[in-house]
Design an enzyme around this catalytic site. Structure first.
Site, short mmCIF file in Angstrom:
data_model
loop_
_atom_site.label_atom_id
_atom_site.label_comp_id
_atom_site.label_asym_id
_atom_site.label_seq_id
_atom_site.Cartn_x
_atom_site.Cartn_y
_atom_site.Cartn_z
CE LYS A 171 -4.42 1.86 1.20
NZ LYS A 171 -5.17 0.93 2.91
CD GLU A 184 -10.02 1.93 6.97
OE1 GLU A 184 -10.19 2.46 6.73
OE2 GLU A 184 -10.63 0.79 6.64
CB ALA A 241 -16.86 -6.55 1.04
CB ILE A 264 -16.77 -12.48 -2.39
CG1 ILE A 264 -17.89 -13.13 -1.42
CG2 ILE A 264 -16.47 -13.05 -3.97
CD1 ILE A 264 -16.75 -14.76 -1.04
P1 0O2 Z 1 -6.85 -4.64 3.22
O1 0O2 Z 1 -6.41 -5.77 2.95
O2 0O2 Z 1 -9.03 -4.53 4.16
O3 0O2 Z 1 -6.30 -3.69 5.20
P2 0O2 Z 1 -7.15 2.40 -1.23
O4 0O2 Z 1 -6.34 3.66 -1.57
O5 0O2 Z 1 -8.51 3.19 -1.44
O6 0O2 Z 1 -7.37 1.07 -1.05
P3 0O2 Z 1 -7.65 3.94 1.51
O7 0O2 Z 1 -7.46 5.39 0.37
O8 0O2 Z 1 -6.57 3.99 2.11
O9 0O2 Z 1 -7.96 2.84 0.18
O10 0O2 Z 1 -9.13 4.02 2.57
P4 0O2 Z 1 -10.28 3.79 1.72
O11 0O2 Z 1 -11.11 3.40 0.78
O12 0O2 Z 1 -11.34 3.86 3.07
O13 0O2 Z 1 -9.99 1.79 1.71
C1 0O2 Z 1 -9.89 1.21 3.72
C2 0O2 Z 1 -9.96 -0.12 3.29
O14 0O2 Z 1 -11.19 -0.33 3.21
C3 0O2 Z 1 -9.25 -0.69 2.27
O15 0O2 Z 1 -7.89 -1.49 2.52
C4 0O2 Z 1 -10.66 -2.36 2.28
O16 0O2 Z 1 -10.83 -3.54 3.67
C5 0O2 Z 1 -11.65 -1.39 2.50
N1 0O2 Z 1 -11.82 -0.92 1.07
C6 0O2 Z 1 -12.13 0.24 0.39
N2 0O2 Z 1 -12.50 -0.45 -1.02
C7 0O2 Z 1 -12.81 -1.56 -1.48
C8 0O2 Z 1 -13.79 -2.54 -2.25
O17 0O2 Z 1 -13.44 -1.86 -3.58
N3 0O2 Z 1 -13.25 -3.24 -1.75
C9 0O2 Z 1 -13.60 -3.66 -1.02
N4 0O2 Z 1 -13.43 -5.49 -0.45
N5 0O2 Z 1 -12.19 -3.59 0.05
C10 0O2 Z 1 -12.55 -2.02 -0.33
P5 0O2 Z 1 -6.94 -2.69 1.88
O18 0O2 Z 1 -5.77 -1.72 2.04
O19 0O2 Z 1 -7.28 -1.95 0.94
O20 0O2 Z 1 -7.13 -3.05 1.85
#
Ligand code: 0O2
Length: 264
Positions: free
Chosen positions: A55, A141, A153, A155
């Site tokens: 990330k 978060e 989410a 899947i």
């Molecule tokens: P993980 O593995 O769950 O930690 P981005 O840059 O878009 O990845 P950002 O700006 O940090 O995300 O903030 P945002 O949009 O609030 O997203 C943070 C987390 O929200 C993501 O963490 C996911 O857990 C969830 N999320 C956001 N968008 C999506 C989506 O389209 N699909 C799914 N399944 N989850 C989402 P990470 O780091 O992506 O993943």
């Protein structure tokens, strides 16, 4: 710069552990007050080192700044059954703002569904921690979503990993159809919420009654002044099998009177 990841992530792990306990505690408070909790389940995780590096690279964040900048290294997921419950949970969190946590940001991906189809309510908090004698504020978060939103989410997330974030457009389209279906499911569930709540209330109060009866029989067993102790057990088993809640309530009232008389 070489980071001792294990050491650096320790406060995040402790913050996640504490927050999971706190939100599960809220669920228990509702249960104890014989009320239906808006929280169905709570889970927590600390982002893996590989995921932090991925990330940070994607966002052009230098690794030594990643822990300060990324907001979701510590993550809590609060699962609700109904969309309305999400608002109740948000209010519960807002009430704590400035007390044991501080709200930094709120993102409503339920009203503003992401193009992927993702729906969830995010609250970024700052959470104070004392780790190894040092005071530190940890960003965390909180993702609040329904069971249906979570199913979708989870899947979609695993498919993203499988395709290294480049999900083929055909699958993306199918996922959007699934997101629509999950949305419909939430809508339909909301329509029968009252009936579901009533049956849940009934199940929970029945369970609590059974627990009380078992506790009271146990108390009677501990009392030297009660004869034919086994009789109460047999009576309970018969009533339990009969399944009549009013008779079980009467029986419990009898046990409580008996215990009160013995205590006097
Ligand atoms: P993980 O593995 O769950 O930690 P981005 O840059 O878009 O990845 P950002 O700006 O940090 O995300 O903030 P945002 O949009 O609030 O997203 C943070 C987390 O929200 C993501 O963490 C996911 O857990 C969830 N999320 C956001 N968008 C999506 C989506 O389209 N699909 C799914 N399944 N989850 C989402 P990470 O780091 O992506 O993943």
């Amino acid at each position: 710069m070489l980071l001792d990841w294990k050491q650096a992530l320790l406060p995040y792990e402790q913050a996640v552990d504490e927050l999971v306990i706190k939100f599960k505690g809220i669920k228990r408070e509702y249960y104890t007050a014989n009320m239906i909790s808006p929280i169905e389940d709570v889970t927590g995780r600390v982002k893996t080192v590989a995921s932090i590096i991925e990330k940070a690279n994607r966002r052009n964040i230098p690794l030594d700044k990643a822990l300060d900048v990324l907001e979701d290294i510590a993550g809590i997921r609060i699962i609700c059954r109904f969309v309305d419950d999400i608002q109740e949970v948000i209010e519960l969190i807002r009430k704590r703002d400035g007390k044991d946590m501080e709200i930094l940001e709120e993102e409503d991906y339920i009203t503003n569904t992401k193009t992927s189809g993702y729906r969830s309510y995010h609250i970024t908090i700052s959470y104070p921690m004392f780790v190894q004698g040092e005071y530190k504020k940890i960003k965390c978060e909180l993702q609040i979503r329904t069971l249906a939103m979570n199913f979708w989410a989870t899947i979609e997330h695993s498919l993203r990993y499988k395709f290294d974030r480049n999900v083929p457009s055909e699958i993306k389209n199918r996922l959007k159809v699934c997101a629509e279906a999950a949305y419909k499911l939430d809508e339909e569930m909301d329509k029968i919420k009252d009936e579901l709540m009533e049956s849940q209330q009934f199940m929970e109060s029945r369970e609590q009654l059974i627990n009380k009866i078992i506790h009271n029989i146990h108390e009677l067993y501990n009392s030297p002044n009660v004869k034919n102790k086994n009789e109460y057990n047999y009576q309970f088993i018969n009533l339990y099998q009969e399944g009549n809640i009013d008779k079980l309530r009467e029986f419990n009232a009898e046990l409580e009177t008996l215990l009160k008389d013995i205590g006097e």
